[in-house]
Design an enzyme around this catalytic site. Structure first.
Site, PDB file in Angstrom:
ATOM      1  N   ASP A   1       0.855  -1.188   0.000  1.00  0.00           N
ATOM      2  CA  ASP A   1       0.000   0.000   0.000  1.00  0.00           C
ATOM      3  C   ASP A   1       0.891   1.239   0.000  1.00  0.00           C
ATOM      4  O   ASP A   1       2.008   1.216   0.540  1.00  0.00           O
ATOM      5  CB  ASP A   1      -0.921   0.020   1.222  1.00  0.00           C
ATOM      6  CG  ASP A   1      -1.930   1.160   1.141  1.00  0.00           C
ATOM      7  OD1 ASP A   1      -2.845   1.071   0.302  1.00  0.00           O
ATOM      8  OD2 ASP A   1      -1.798   2.138   1.905  1.00  0.00           O
TER       9      ASP A   1
ATOM     10  N   HIS B   1      -6.082   6.963   6.685  1.00  0.00           N
ATOM     11  CA  HIS B   1      -5.371   6.059   5.789  1.00  0.00           C
ATOM     12  C   HIS B   1      -3.899   6.013   6.222  1.00  0.00           C
ATOM     13  O   HIS B   1      -3.287   7.043   6.481  1.00  0.00           O
ATOM     14  CB  HIS B   1      -5.455   6.553   4.348  1.00  0.00           C
ATOM     15  CG  HIS B   1      -6.784   6.336   3.716  1.00  0.00           C
ATOM     16  ND1 HIS B   1      -6.933   5.744   2.491  1.00  0.00           N
ATOM     17  CD2 HIS B   1      -8.029   6.623   4.148  1.00  0.00           C
ATOM     18  CE1 HIS B   1      -8.223   5.684   2.178  1.00  0.00           C
ATOM     19  NE2 HIS B   1      -8.896   6.229   3.175  1.00  0.00           N
TER      20      HIS B   1
ATOM     21  N   ASP C   1      -2.988  -0.303   6.508  1.00  0.00           N
ATOM     22  CA  ASP C   1      -3.797  -0.709   5.354  1.00  0.00           C
ATOM     23  C   ASP C   1      -3.253  -1.978   4.715  1.00  0.00           C
ATOM     24  O   ASP C   1      -4.019  -2.841   4.280  1.00  0.00           O
ATOM     25  CB  ASP C   1      -3.844   0.419   4.321  1.00  0.00           C
ATOM     26  CG  ASP C   1      -4.748   1.565   4.756  1.00  0.00           C
ATOM     27  OD1 ASP C   1      -5.296   1.490   5.870  1.00  0.00           O
ATOM     28  OD2 ASP C   1      -4.897   2.536   3.985  1.00  0.00           O
TER      29      ASP C   1
ATOM     30  N   HIS D   1      -4.432  11.170   4.990  1.00  0.00           N
ATOM     31  CA  HIS D   1      -3.449  10.338   5.688  1.00  0.00           C
ATOM     32  C   HIS D   1      -2.726  11.032   6.843  1.00  0.00           C
ATOM     33  O   HIS D   1      -2.017  10.366   7.611  1.00  0.00           O
ATOM     34  CB  HIS D   1      -2.407   9.786   4.704  1.00  0.00           C
ATOM     35  CG  HIS D   1      -1.800  10.804   3.780  1.00  0.00           C
ATOM     36  ND1 HIS D   1      -1.103  11.899   4.228  1.00  0.00           N
ATOM     37  CD2 HIS D   1      -1.782  10.869   2.424  1.00  0.00           C
ATOM     38  CE1 HIS D   1      -0.664  12.603   3.190  1.00  0.00           C
ATOM     39  NE2 HIS D   1      -1.073  12.007   2.074  1.00  0.00           N
TER      40      HIS D   1
ATOM     41  N   GLU E   1       0.881   5.815   0.183  1.00  0.00           N
ATOM     42  CA  GLU E   1       0.193   7.093   0.359  1.00  0.00           C
ATOM     43  C   GLU E   1       0.932   8.114  -0.497  1.00  0.00           C
ATOM     44  O   GLU E   1       2.148   8.000  -0.709  1.00  0.00           O
ATOM     45  CB  GLU E   1       0.179   7.520   1.824  1.00  0.00           C
ATOM     46  CG  GLU E   1      -0.527   6.546   2.762  1.00  0.00           C
ATOM     47  CD  GLU E   1      -2.003   6.364   2.462  1.00  0.00           C
ATOM     48  OE1 GLU E   1      -2.613   7.273   1.836  1.00  0.00           O
ATOM     49  OE2 GLU E   1      -2.553   5.314   2.833  1.00  0.00           O
TER      50      GLU E   1
ATOM     51  N   GLU F   1      -5.950  18.562   0.926  1.00  0.00           N
ATOM     52  CA  GLU F   1      -6.848  17.430   0.684  1.00  0.00           C
ATOM     53  C   GLU F   1      -6.161  16.101   0.989  1.00  0.00           C
ATOM     54  O   GLU F   1      -6.768  15.190   1.568  1.00  0.00           O
ATOM     55  CB  GLU F   1      -7.336  17.431  -0.771  1.00  0.00           C
ATOM     56  CG  GLU F   1      -8.149  18.651  -1.162  1.00  0.00           C
ATOM     57  CD  GLU F   1      -7.298  19.851  -1.537  1.00  0.00           C
ATOM     58  OE1 GLU F   1      -6.047  19.750  -1.457  1.00  0.00           O
ATOM     59  OE2 GLU F   1      -7.880  20.894  -1.911  1.00  0.00           O
TER      60      GLU F   1
END
Length: 227
Positions: A7, A150, A155, A57, A9, A52
């Site tokens: 995963d 997140h 995750d 995260h 970010e 945003e």
């Protein structure tokens, strides 16, 4: 069979618009069971974090300022994943960013066929149903109570559990990735405790003894009478 649940970010949605990776998390599976080995790193994106993305995260400019840039972690990342398949939720997104960063750092890019997309798996298995990671955790009873934002590592760990369920459930993990059997020491044993019971004695009646003796007289050289 080795697989890597992965995963990431990022600072946004598209690398071609100047967005960069800020976190990579990998969890190693062998025969669909987590081995406990993992790769996790935060990355300085060398740009400001949009509000945003920060809301998703929580990784801000101050936190990432002293983290390594991707070029500094690329070698260790490539070494960890090796040639294993990559299990990713919405694989096209993560693969686009990984390949963008790998190309900038001078490393070969990865073919899209290398990724196992759990989003596509979920949509095929449950058409018309929500297929987000949170929705799948709820469907399969995977505890995601610690997922307030997140985060790459949590995750990836949740996705490893969801992936196993998408494959057919926890029975897939019967081929253990660790322990004596995996190290060539033989299979593991299971102890079952039961209450002790005295042996039951069934006494033979005189009538049954007589009937047995009469039967033996009718047999030719019965073994029961052999000395």
């Amino acid at each position: 069979m080795r697989e890597i649940v992965l995963d990431t970010e990022t600072t946004g949605f598209k690398p071609e618009e100047g967005h960069r990776l800020v976190e990579i998390a990998c969890v190693e599976l062998v025969n669909h069971v987590s081995t406990g080995e993992r790769f996790h790193v935060y990355i300085n994106p060398e740009r400001d974090m949009p509000a945003e993305a920060f809301a998703v995260h929580g990784l801000g400019n101050e936190f990432l300022a002293d983290k390594p840039v991707f070029a500094d972690v690329a070698a260790s990342f490539v070494e960890f994943i090796g040639d294993a398949p990559l299990v990713i939720h919405n694989a096209a997104f993560d693969m686009a960013f990984l390949n963008w960063e790998l190309k900038i750092a001078g490393y070969p890019t990865m073919p899209k066929e290398r990724a196992i997309d759990t989003l596509a798996m979920a949509r095929k298995k449950f058409p018309g149903s929500p297929a987000t990671l949170d929705a799948l955790c709820k469907r399969f009873g995977v505890d995601n109570s610690n997922r307030t934002l997140h985060g790459g590592l949590i995750d990836a760990q949740l996705l490893a559990d969801v992936y196993l369920e998408l494959l057919g459930g926890r029975q897939a993990g019967l081929a253990l990735a660790s322990g004596p059997a995996a190290k060539g020491g033989g299979g593991s044993s299971v102890r079952i405790d039961r209450p002790f019971r005295e042996a039951r004695v069934f006494a033979v009646s005189e009538e049954e003894t007589a009937a047995h003796a009469d039967l033996l007289k009718k047999l030719k050289n019965p073994l029961w009478l052999a000395e």
